[in-house]
Design a protein around this motif. Structure first.
Motif, PDB file in Angstrom:
ATOM      1  N   GLU A 182       0.730  -1.338  -0.107  1.00 60.71           N
ATOM      2  CA  GLU A 182       0.127   0.002  -0.062  1.00 60.71           C
ATOM      3  C   GLU A 182       0.729   1.163  -0.101  1.00 60.71           C
ATOM      4  O   GLU A 182       2.211   1.179   0.448  1.00 60.71           O
ATOM      5  CB  GLU A 182      -1.085  -0.003   1.241  1.00 60.71           C
ATOM      6  CG  GLU A 182      -1.840   1.217   1.385  1.00 60.71           C
ATOM      7  CD  GLU A 182      -2.867   1.259   0.396  1.00 60.71           C
ATOM      8  OE1 GLU A 182      -2.531   1.709  -0.591  1.00 60.71           O
ATOM      9  OE2 GLU A 182      -3.958   0.893   0.731  1.00 60.71           O
ATOM     10  N   SER A 231      -6.449   1.474  -0.812  1.00 60.72           N
ATOM     11  CA  SER A 231      -6.533   1.123  -2.117  1.00 60.72           C
ATOM     12  C   SER A 231      -6.835  -0.346  -2.115  1.00 60.72           C
ATOM     13  O   SER A 231      -7.253  -0.770  -3.502  1.00 60.72           O
ATOM     14  CB  SER A 231      -5.058   1.086  -2.763  1.00 60.72           C
ATOM     15  OG  SER A 231      -4.604   2.446  -2.708  1.00 60.72           O
ATOM     16  N   CYS A 274      -3.126  -3.687  -8.750  1.00 58.28           N
ATOM     17  CA  CYS A 274      -1.635  -3.319  -8.594  1.00 58.28           C
ATOM     18  C   CYS A 274      -1.108  -2.915  -9.861  1.00 58.28           C
ATOM     19  O   CYS A 274      -1.190  -3.478 -10.930  1.00 58.28           O
ATOM     20  CB  CYS A 274      -1.177  -4.616  -8.041  1.00 58.28           C
ATOM     21  SG  CYS A 274      -1.585  -4.881  -6.135  1.00 58.28           S
ATOM     22  N   VAL A 278      -0.671   0.093  -7.060  1.00 59.54           N
ATOM     23  CA  VAL A 278      -1.797   1.184  -6.623  1.00 59.54           C
ATOM     24  C   VAL A 278      -1.536   2.490  -7.187  1.00 59.54           C
ATOM     25  O   VAL A 278      -0.078   2.603  -7.452  1.00 59.54           O
ATOM     26  CB  VAL A 278      -1.657   1.162  -5.056  1.00 59.54           C
ATOM     27  CG1 VAL A 278      -2.231  -0.207  -4.532  1.00 59.54           C
ATOM     28  CG2 VAL A 278      -0.495   1.543  -4.319  1.00 59.54           C
TER      29      VAL A 278
END
Length: 400
Positions: free
Chosen positions: A117, A141, A164, A166
């Motif tokens: 993240e 996210s 992904c 993010v």
């Protein structure tokens, strides 16, 4: 007793106006000045300015828009790329509105999986125990897996199951990604209808031909009726800087005013354009400025998996606001306003009475002349009869 007297007066007394001619220059001048003021108000304001002799109706409107323009960008992320209307107008058609993307944060080749993240106070970690499996917040996210992984060589963050990599939107591109949007043009087609008068018109006037329409750009001085607007000029006319506004976006209003006097020829009913910024932009309002939203373009990979390009679009939304009022002569409002004006002349009498009876030195003298008290005629006749009876000498019996 006072209450009984008031009730008695209310029920059994009647007052009627009495005409008293007062020969006074001061009072006469006040009376004529007030009457002149009322006459000027009725004629000047009610009839000439407000057109009180007309029936009015509000405008019914429809708007369609079309944006044109091409821009070239050359970045390390995308390389050289052409942007046309299909890329930067989102959605292609709106209801009395059009959004033009002027800046963007692109996150390419996202696919669903596990990744670190973005680092902040809630997501930074040292060990797995710092991360709660299944945890998600409004700013996440994705959903945390419970693992603490490397974000880069110096920072660890909680791993999430998400698209992904993010999105990283901490840094907005400056200058704006599509700064050439300043030269894009917006065609506004507006049709209006006044139901009461069955009158309709469009902002592309009968005097405008196709040759003029292909070459004109709106200018308040030289081309005030051209329906094609350069985006930079719209923002400039509202007192804003386009390049500054393009970075974080904003909301602009393109206002079309149809105020029509249908007692005149239809050719005099023409649109008037004005512009202003609707979203607040000043030093006192710096939290969440501008206008932006996200959308994605999805792709199917050769292995059957889905991927996407996430776009955080900043731009300017142009709201086309149409308003107006039409008026046409009608007997009913004319007579109503004439009657109201005549009734206002009574104000002059009231003001002069107040001045004479309460402000002048001889107010008691004038009050005595103004009011006369008259008793009930029947009661007066009875009382007079009684008085006459009392005045007659008593009768004495006589002998014959």
């Amino acid at each position: 007793m006072a209450l009984c007297g008031a009730i008695h007066s209310f029920l059994f007394e009647y007052d009627t106006p009495r005409i008293v001619l007062i020969r006074s220059r001061k009072v006469g001048l006040i009376n004529r000045a007030v009457q002149l003021g009322i006459l000027a108000y009725v004629i000047g304001w009610v009839f000439l300015w407000e057109k009180g002799y007309q029936e009015t109706d509000s405008v019914v409107s429809s708007v369609t828009t079309k944006v044109k323009g091409v821009a070239l960008t050359n970045t390390s992320l995308l390389g050289a790329r052409i942007w046309d209307v299909a890329d930067y107008v989102i959605p292609p058609q709106g209801e009395n509105t059009v959004f033009v993307m002027t800046n963007a944060i692109l996150t390419l080749n996202q696919s669903q999986g596990r990744c670190p993240e973005l680092p902040d106070d809630q997501t930074k970690c040292e060990v797995n125990n710092n991360c709660a499996p299944g945890y998600v917040s409004t700013h996440s996210s994705g959903i945390q897996t419970g693992k603490c992984v490397k974000y880069n060589s110096s920072i660890k963050t909680c791993e999430v199951f998400a698209w992904c990599p993010v999105e990283d939107d901490y840094h907005i591109p400056k200058p704006a990604f599509l700064r050439e949007a300043e030269n894009f043009t917006l065609l506004v087609k507006n049709n209006i209808w006044y139901r009461k008068f069955n009158f309709s018109k469009r902002n592309i006037l009968p005097t405008i031909n196709s040759t003029y329409l292909k070459n004109c750009i709106y200018d308040a001085q030289t081309d005030p009726f051209c329906p094609i607007f350069r985006l930079g000029k719209i923002v400039e006319a509202a007192g804003q800087d386009f390049q500054e506004m393009a970075v974080e976006g904003g909301v602009m209003a393109l206002q079309i005013n149809w105020d029509c006097n249908l007692d005149r020829a239809a050719s005099h009913c023409v649109p008037k354009y004005s512009f202003r910024r609707l979203d607040t932009k000043d030093s006192a309002h710096t939290v969440s400025p501008g206008y932006n939203f996200r959308f994605a373009k999805y792709y199917k990979n050769s292995d059957g998996t889905d991927s996407r390009t996430l776009v955080k679009a900043y731009g300017i939304r142009f709201d086309i606001i149409v308003f107006g009022k039409a008026g046409k002569f009608d007997v009913i409002p004319t007579m109503i306003n004439i009657g109201s004006g005549l009734a206002l002349f009574g104000v002059a009498t009231v003001l002069c009475d107040i001045f004479v009876l309460y402000c002048m030195k001889k107010k008691y003298y004038y009050r005595e002349k103004k009011y006369k008290y008259v008793e009930d005629y029947e009661l007066v006749s009875i009382n007079k009869g009684r008085v006459k009876a009392n005045l007659l000498p008593p009768l004495t019996p006589q002998r014959f």
